[in-house]
Design an enzyme around this catalytic site. Structure first.
Site, short mmCIF file in Angstrom:
data_model
loop_
_atom_site.label_atom_id
_atom_site.label_comp_id
_atom_site.label_asym_id
_atom_site.label_seq_id
_atom_site.Cartn_x
_atom_site.Cartn_y
_atom_site.Cartn_z
N LYS A 44 5.53 9.25 -5.27
CA LYS A 44 6.71 8.74 -6.00
C LYS A 44 6.50 9.00 -7.48
O LYS A 44 5.84 8.24 -8.18
CB LYS A 44 6.87 7.24 -5.77
N ASP A 95 -0.81 -0.04 6.64
CA ASP A 95 0.48 -0.28 6.00
C ASP A 95 0.87 -1.75 6.01
O ASP A 95 0.98 -2.38 7.08
CB ASP A 95 1.56 0.56 6.70
N GLU A 136 -0.91 7.04 9.59
CA GLU A 136 -0.35 5.75 9.19
C GLU A 136 -0.49 4.77 10.35
O GLU A 136 -0.15 5.09 11.48
CB GLU A 136 1.12 5.93 8.83
N ARG A 174 10.20 14.40 -32.25
CA ARG A 174 10.71 13.65 -31.09
C ARG A 174 10.10 14.14 -29.77
O ARG A 174 9.62 13.32 -28.97
CB ARG A 174 12.25 13.76 -31.07
N LYS A 220 3.08 10.09 10.26
CA LYS A 220 3.79 8.81 10.33
C LYS A 220 4.46 8.74 11.70
O LYS A 220 4.43 9.70 12.47
CB LYS A 220 4.81 8.74 9.21
#
Lengths: 290, 290, 290, 290, 290, 290
Positions: free
Chosen positions: D137, D218, D197, D103, D169
């Site tokens: 992410k 962006d 950004e 597994r 940013k």
């Protein structure tokens, strides 16, 4: 058979690493620094009293972690009954390594064989149909090793932790009937063992009707246990009946009577928690290499 | 006095974290998920048999790690002698938290108070001038807690690990005289205690002349011990004499005689290794919050 | 209800610590070093799509570990259904701390709410009597979090690990009948759930007669499942019948039919393994402090 | 080529150790304890759907940690495209070890090959000059594995963590112009990539003039992106221009158009965060040893 | 001789693992991903300045952890004095592995050989009878390695930590006489070295009479030290005298004079804390494999 | 400004925990067990020599981990220049806690302030336009702390680890031109700094044309550096030129000349590796509580 008796390998590795770190901080083995260069030895683990062996995986792991070049010739397996002065294994290699490994290896063997030997006493004493179960009263951080030693001694393992199954004691049932409690547990945790504690016959009745998988019969006399067993048999008829566990204050003098009452399991913390150790020594035959 | 009896704080934190991880894997306490929201309780730790308390720092740390919002009102300290049914502390707060903390907290208290209580039996039995010493035979990974419990029971701590001081046993002296061994140890590790094992009087003589700090008198009868004590006194005259330790097979029936032989220390692994636990319970008074 | 949905606290602490270590090595947040001294902000976690919330304990723990002085005002709980643009919580304090916590906190919320939302789709789709079960197919090292998110989505948790209960597949029964296998498992592990995999009706028959606690009906069509349910009902009569699990290739289009066949559980790895994330953002309102 | 696709070895070791600990707590694999002594098997990892392989280093490490005596005969490498029912490797040895490893090994392969396969879809869809980039992410604690799987799928890795380079940013530029922000970053962190950004053309202009190394464009449409690319080309002339990244809401239907706008990079979290798994199974051929 | 100079093995393993983790996070060695497949090399560790070698166990462990298939041919041992441009060992195998191991292996060798070399300067400078001792002023978390390097340089190790022995400074003796302090320490910690700090002759007198095992003579001139030595000799006569340690502000220009005063030990933090490194390089001979 | 100078918080926590574990094993502070119950103190950290402070976050964390009830009143910040005998902070509370924290807290302060002070010497000596850079030659396992101390001393941080950016040395370019190497690196790792080592002008030329982000000018004299700077300026014209780093054998006597050659950065391992410590003491004012 031995696989069933083994503790999990990664636990063995971790616990042994902690035991070595604890014994070698911060400057290593000062005394070993005085040994002549290249001294070697053969050493034999010898049981000083008859008993049941456990902890061999830990002892071997101690030897391996201290020095992967040690040659290990292991004799006895966990679960084996050995007589006084039996050899359970020997090791050959660097004397320094053997002296460093000596105490931790023996500590594991004495501690875990002590539990296995003590457990075997309880198992032997229970001549009836009931099996013997351990509990969650174990030395902190060492539960998986103690539970393996209990198996080596011939008893079975109860819950390993709070996640294994559900136990409903009176405090869990505040304002709920046993029936409602079992239903809630069954709804949230289908497939899990649901175990209900009962002090009285009406609770045994309620737990059985609620479909509990197991019932703990707490602090009942052999007669009360027999009555409870009969009640459950009557309620279940041909169908499957819950596992019945006798618990509370059982010791070597009372376990046999309980084992003949028809309960399935007898649980006691005395198998491992505070069990006496088994006396084991290491006979070292050292020589300077030329 | 309590500071002298405390285990190191970071050890307490680590061992408690391991004990909780072991009991809550991987899904937490299933049974507690059935409790009504907001249920609270007050619970009291009660000693079921008379004994000496130890492990209170661990029990409090269990409560803190499980739930920092629990209110703890602690009574007894490590080293305190308590009678049957004495309360040693109580806790108020979330019932779920108390049920999760119950078993690990009790396991620490029962295990360590068991060692303190057992140690006190040995200390009480030795009515002579010798003090009682533990050994390195301890449960793997838990030595600092066991050594603190030994102090709580009134005995003293021998070496904590292989780095603390030098012990010269026969295997360390292969091809070297005791005199040469002590000199080599003194040269390499000045300031460290040098401890020599002696089975015979000629070794006691040699170790004393070599300037050993301590001599282990191994497996000697009270009479032999007395002779050894006399020999050392004679050799040292007014000057400082080495610490004399009696060791080997000493138990509750023989310790008193040994304590009157003039040795300084009596060491035995029986204080903690395989000591019986002290029975302690948690009385929970739960209620649903409105 | 929320306690039932919580992941174990120590797992949350550990996983969050790892997530932060991974994002801040070795020099911390370089960009944050450019911020004006004393800048603060209020930031709100906003769900970009409708879904079921999970992972709030992790997000709060991220904030706490990054900066214990952040003020957290949490709105939604795990298991709550929220609409598009719903706020699920806000935080006020050091802008630097909020920027450091932003990505890890969102990663936990998006990942675990994704699982809860996806699970809810399956639970909603199954309109019959069967409950939905997860599996051991989970992202390595994060199982306890994923299983909690599955509960938040309204499904139930199957085995947590290989120690929870026994599953007998064909490879476990080499040269043993199902009857012998169940008997051996019952003997060695009394009290544990014994689960048998069955591909064919004769195996269902054998497992039921052997007294299995649960039977996995593998890759059967709704009709085959109905037949198996009928067979078990017949064999068990009034007594307790084993839990019946349908498994194998079930998806959103087929789950409803299966849920009406009379099985107790439908298991699928699709609840969490590879579930899409839920889009969640952090709206930051920053200001320089005077 | 495979070295470029490998995850760091020590991460592999650690993550695998956690995955095994999570699946074997606290009593090991109960079901495996029922196997006949000495049973062995050969087992083959088979891809059930076409895809791109990743995670082979993790799968092999699982096998190694479970049992160093297993013989592994590995076929496919990370980054390899395989068809339905392709074998990617096989293992021979103790049946118990193979069942324990099954597994976790499959979980790694399915999870990471899922990311590689999904990434390849994006890379294949972008037929223009732009390369594909991942983001931060990622599943908490598993970033280095996911980033390696992204490389196996043919895309590139953006920042690994907050220490790798500077991203400015709007929140980082409170009360500072882009020019001042880049200058401050350049002064404090010379040699590091400085990434700005930009939501609007005037910000692109400012960032380019300030000497940013990279500019995130962006949420711009393909036309806006083309305008931005043109502006930067004009400003930089013959000299080196900043890397231009398109980001925000790009998916499989829009990525091709963006890839033809002249930007260098297209970043999307969809490559790995919430990617579907690739179905992979283990075909076990077991036999009892005589 | 080398065993006496070795750092504890488990410390070496742990510290090396940390050093590698610190240098390879989170994406491994980016530059190495550009190497041609199968490139190999032989590389030689070369001392750029004469000095005393230390840290070889760490360097070998770095090579082993990075790649167990590297062939190591080690020349020099810890404690060996080597001349400029001496080779201390070589390694053959994967070029990628060698490049990854290069910096951490060299960092260990340069740092620890620096301490050994610097220590040797102090030991060589002290031509009198006193031995040289280190202190607890060490780089945080690396004490056992630094103390081993000190031994390699020819000096001795003072206390390893606060648990090794007792040191009574003025703050420990609040409201207690030295006599009472030593007696209390002796009572609670029999067998442990008891060390008393003395700034003045009356304290030396008191400590000697109290039976201290060692006396720290703090910040005394050579003449004052001689007086103290004389006082102690007079008080002890034929019996064993305490170990006398000179401490405080001793450097390379003053150590020789102190070493002739009759004290046993001279302690200084300058041996290792802030010691300059020894310049060591790795000469790599790389080739692409055909 | 202080945020820019801070080491990452979780590194501080971990390194401090290790430092305390190392100093308190296994029995805690034996000497502190002799203190009167309830003794308290106020203690002040005093710089014995002028210098630049660093390590204050570590020192405060030591105090917090030893005893969260200590009251800390901190004066100086990292990066602050302080004169001889300046106080940098004080602490009030349990004397035992202060004595336990003393050595580890001072070790951090002395070690890291030593690096900051030493770095400031180099920064002060370089009166030209070049900034000063550290290297990856750092004490194993402590890099993030040393790099923060380097910033406190006024210099800048080069690569933190092998993952931060690409450095192409001759061994990385086996059989590849610089142009091909830069192109390959740019293709695989877009956005990352690409740094090329050059020993000769033709390599500088090639690296510049290939579009390297930075060029290491290895072991060049000030004149050679000036030539290289001129060549790069010519090649780049108005466009952006690569960062130019002078490296190799630079010390306090040569750094000023190099800083006036037009290079951007001067790197040297001498800032921190083997830097002398700064002498700092703790003045303790103890009293017994009534």
């Amino acid at each position: 058979m031995s696989r069933y008796l083994d503790p999990p390998r990664h636990d063995v590795r971790e616990v042994v690493a902690r035991a070595l770190a604890e014994d070698l901080t911060p400057l290593g083995d000062l005394s070993a620094t005085l040994l002549p260069s290249g001294a070697t030895a053969t050493a034999t683990f010898v049981v000083r009293d008859a008993g049941v062996v456990a902890g061999t995986a830990c002892a071997r792991e101690v030897l391996r972690q201290v020095d992967p070049d040690l040659e290990i010739d292991w004799g006895a397996s966990d679960g084996e009954r050995v007589g006084e002065l039996a050899s359970i294994g020997s090791v050959t290699g660097s004397l320094e390594s053997i002296l460093i490994a000596e105490r931790p290896a023996l500590n594991f063997l004495m501690y875990l064989s002590g539990i296995a030997t003590n457990t075997a006493r309880y198992v032997d004493a229970a001549s009836g149909s009931a099996k013997v179960w351990d509990t969650r009263k174990t030395t902190p951080g060492l539960r998986s090793l103690e539970k393996a030693a209990v198996r080596a001694g011939g008893a079975r393992n109860h819950r390993g932790n709070l996640s294994d199954w559900i136990m409903l004691k009176d405090n869990h049932l505040m304002g709920m009937s046993i029936d409602a409690g079992v239903a809630l547990a069954r709804d949230r945790w289908p497939g899990r063992t649901i175990h209900v504690e009962a002090d009285r016959l009406d609770q045994v009745d309620a737990a059985t009707r609620a479909g509990a998988d197991a019932i703990l019969l707490d602090n009942m006399s052999p007669d009360e246990l027999r009555t409870a067993v009969g009640l459950v048999a009557e309620l279940c008829g041909e169908g499957r009946r819950p596992l019945l566990e006798a618990s509370g204050g059982i010791d070597l003098t009372t376990i046999d009577a309980v084992s003949h009452t028809g309960v399935d399991m007898i649980s006691t913390s005395k198998l491992c928690f505070g069990a006496p150790t088994l006396d084991i020594g290491l006979d070292i035959d050292a020589r300077a290499t030329t």
